[in-house]
Write an enzyme that holds these catalytic residues in place. Structure first.
Site, PDB file in Angstrom:
ATOM      1  N   THR A 264      -4.812   6.424   2.417  1.00  0.00           N
ATOM      2  CA  THR A 264      -5.091   7.812   2.802  1.00  0.00           C
ATOM      3  C   THR A 264      -6.058   8.479   1.817  1.00  0.00           C
ATOM      4  O   THR A 264      -5.921   9.658   1.482  1.00  0.00           O
ATOM      5  CB  THR A 264      -3.799   8.653   2.934  1.00  0.00           C
ATOM      6  OG1 THR A 264      -2.735   7.827   3.443  1.00  0.00           O
ATOM      7  CG2 THR A 264      -4.003   9.785   3.921  1.00  0.00           C
TER       8      THR A 264
ATOM      9  N   ARG B 189       0.477  10.577   1.253  1.00  0.00           N
ATOM     10  CA  ARG B 189       0.751  11.590   2.269  1.00  0.00           C
ATOM     11  C   ARG B 189       1.839  12.566   1.858  1.00  0.00           C
ATOM     12  O   ARG B 189       2.183  13.459   2.620  1.00  0.00           O
ATOM     13  CB  ARG B 189       1.155  10.914   3.586  1.00  0.00           C
ATOM     14  CG  ARG B 189       0.064  10.030   4.176  1.00  0.00           C
ATOM     15  CD  ARG B 189       0.540   9.350   5.441  1.00  0.00           C
ATOM     16  NE  ARG B 189      -0.442   8.410   5.957  1.00  0.00           N
ATOM     17  CZ  ARG B 189      -0.228   7.582   6.968  1.00  0.00           C
ATOM     18  NH1 ARG B 189       0.942   7.588   7.579  1.00  0.00           N
ATOM     19  NH2 ARG B 189      -1.171   6.748   7.375  1.00  0.00           N
TER      20      ARG B 189
ATOM     21  N   LYS C 279     -10.715  -1.612   7.862  1.00  0.00           N
ATOM     22  CA  LYS C 279      -9.440  -1.341   8.526  1.00  0.00           C
ATOM     23  C   LYS C 279      -9.718  -0.641   9.852  1.00  0.00           C
ATOM     24  O   LYS C 279     -10.404   0.385   9.876  1.00  0.00           O
ATOM     25  CB  LYS C 279      -8.565  -0.430   7.642  1.00  0.00           C
ATOM     26  CG  LYS C 279      -7.239  -0.047   8.306  1.00  0.00           C
ATOM     27  CD  LYS C 279      -6.392   0.835   7.406  1.00  0.00           C
ATOM     28  CE  LYS C 279      -6.766   2.303   7.507  1.00  0.00           C
ATOM     29  NZ  LYS C 279      -5.738   3.179   6.879  1.00  0.00           N
TER      30      LYS C 279
ATOM     31  N   GLU D 224       0.846  -1.197   0.000  1.00  0.00           N
ATOM     32  CA  GLU D 224       0.000   0.000   0.000  1.00  0.00           C
ATOM     33  C   GLU D 224       0.883   1.250   0.000  1.00  0.00           C
ATOM     34  O   GLU D 224       1.788   1.370   0.832  1.00  0.00           O
ATOM     35  CB  GLU D 224      -0.896   0.027   1.247  1.00  0.00           C
ATOM     36  CG  GLU D 224      -1.693   1.312   1.409  1.00  0.00           C
ATOM     37  CD  GLU D 224      -2.386   1.426   2.761  1.00  0.00           C
ATOM     38  OE1 GLU D 224      -2.798   2.552   3.120  1.00  0.00           O
ATOM     39  OE2 GLU D 224      -2.517   0.405   3.460  1.00  0.00           O
TER      40      GLU D 224
END
Length: 206
Positions: A69, A45, A129, A41
Site C-alpha cells: 500500500t 492500511r 502486481k 507483506e
C-alpha cells in the site's frame, strides 16, 4: 538489483498481513512462518502498520518482511526506514515510479490495465502486481496480455483465493499470487493462529 521473484525464492504465495497492533502483526507472522513461508507483506492500511512491520522484523527474524500500500514518497520513506525488505504498490503514477526506481530493495508496482503495464515497463519494472486482479480481468486478462508484454510477469492480488489461485499459477506469466484469505479477519479477532498456519500450508501445497 535483486528481482522480486528472486526474493520470493520459489514461494508462490505472497501472504498479506493487516495488523491493528504490533502484537497482532507478530502473531500473524509467526503463524505464517510456522507453515514454512519465508516472506510476508504488511499492508500499510492501519495506524499500527509501520510499528507492526518493525516488530515482525525483530520478533520473527527468519521472515523477509515487505511493505504494501505504498502510494507516495512519504509512505515509501517510512517503509524503508522501518527496514522493509521489499516494496509493493497498489497503483502506479509517473511520480511514484520515478521514486521507486531509486529503491535499493525489490519493488512490485501495482497495475490494473495495459496502460499501467506499459508505463511500469517503461520505468524498467518487468515484474508487476495485477490489482485488484478479479476486477481487472483476472486470469483471462493476464493470458491475453502475455503475447503483448512478453517481458512482464505478474503477481495477481485482490479476489484471489484457495479456489482460484491455480487458474493464475497455471499461466506462464504469473510467478506468484497474493492474498488475504490465509489470514481471515475472524481468525485474527479470535486469536485462531492455527487456522492461519493451516491455510498457509494448504496454499503452499500446489
Amino acid at each position: 538489483m535483486t528481482r522480486f521473484s528472486e526474493l520470493m525464492s520459489g514461494q508462490t504465495l505472497l501472504p498479506i498481513i493487516q495488523a491493528n497492533s504490533p502484537e497482532e502483526g507478530v502473531n500473524i507472522a509467526r503463524a505464517m512462518a510456522a507453515s514454512g513461508l519465508k516472506l510476508v507483506e504488511v499492508v500499510l492500511r492501519t495506524d499500527a502498520s509501520i510499528d507492526a512491520l518493525r516488530a515482525i522484523k525483530q520478533e520473527v527474524p527468519e521472515l523477509k518482511v515487505g511493505a504494501g500500500t505504498i502510494i507516495n514518497s512519504e509512505i515509501l520513506a517510512q517503509a524503508l526506514s522501518a527496514g522493509s525488505d521489499f516494496i509493493v504498490t497498489p497503483a502506479v503514477s509517473s511520480d511514484l515510479l520515478s521514486e521507486l526506481t531509486q529503491c535499493t530493495v525489490p519493488v512490485l508496482p501495482g497495475v490494473s490495465n495495459t496502460g499501467d503495464i506499459l508505463m511500469a515497463l517503461e520505468f524498467g519494472f518487468k515484474e508487476q502486481k495485477l490489482f485488484p486482479a478479479s476486477l481487472s480481468g483476472g486470469a483471462p486478462f493476464l493470458s491475453a496480455v502475455s503475447s503483448v508484454f512478453r517481458e512482464v510477469s505478474f503477481c495477481p492480488t485482490g479476489g484471489v483465493s484457495q479456489n482460484n489461485k491455480s487458474d493464475y499459477l497455471s499461466l506462464n506469466n504469473v510467478f506468484a499470487v497474493g492474498g488475504t484469505w490465509v489470514a481471515k479477519k475472524e481468525w485474527v479477532e479470535a486469536s485462531d493462529w492455527q487456522s492461519i498456519t493451516t491455510a498457509c500450508s494448504e496454499a503452499l501445497k500446489d
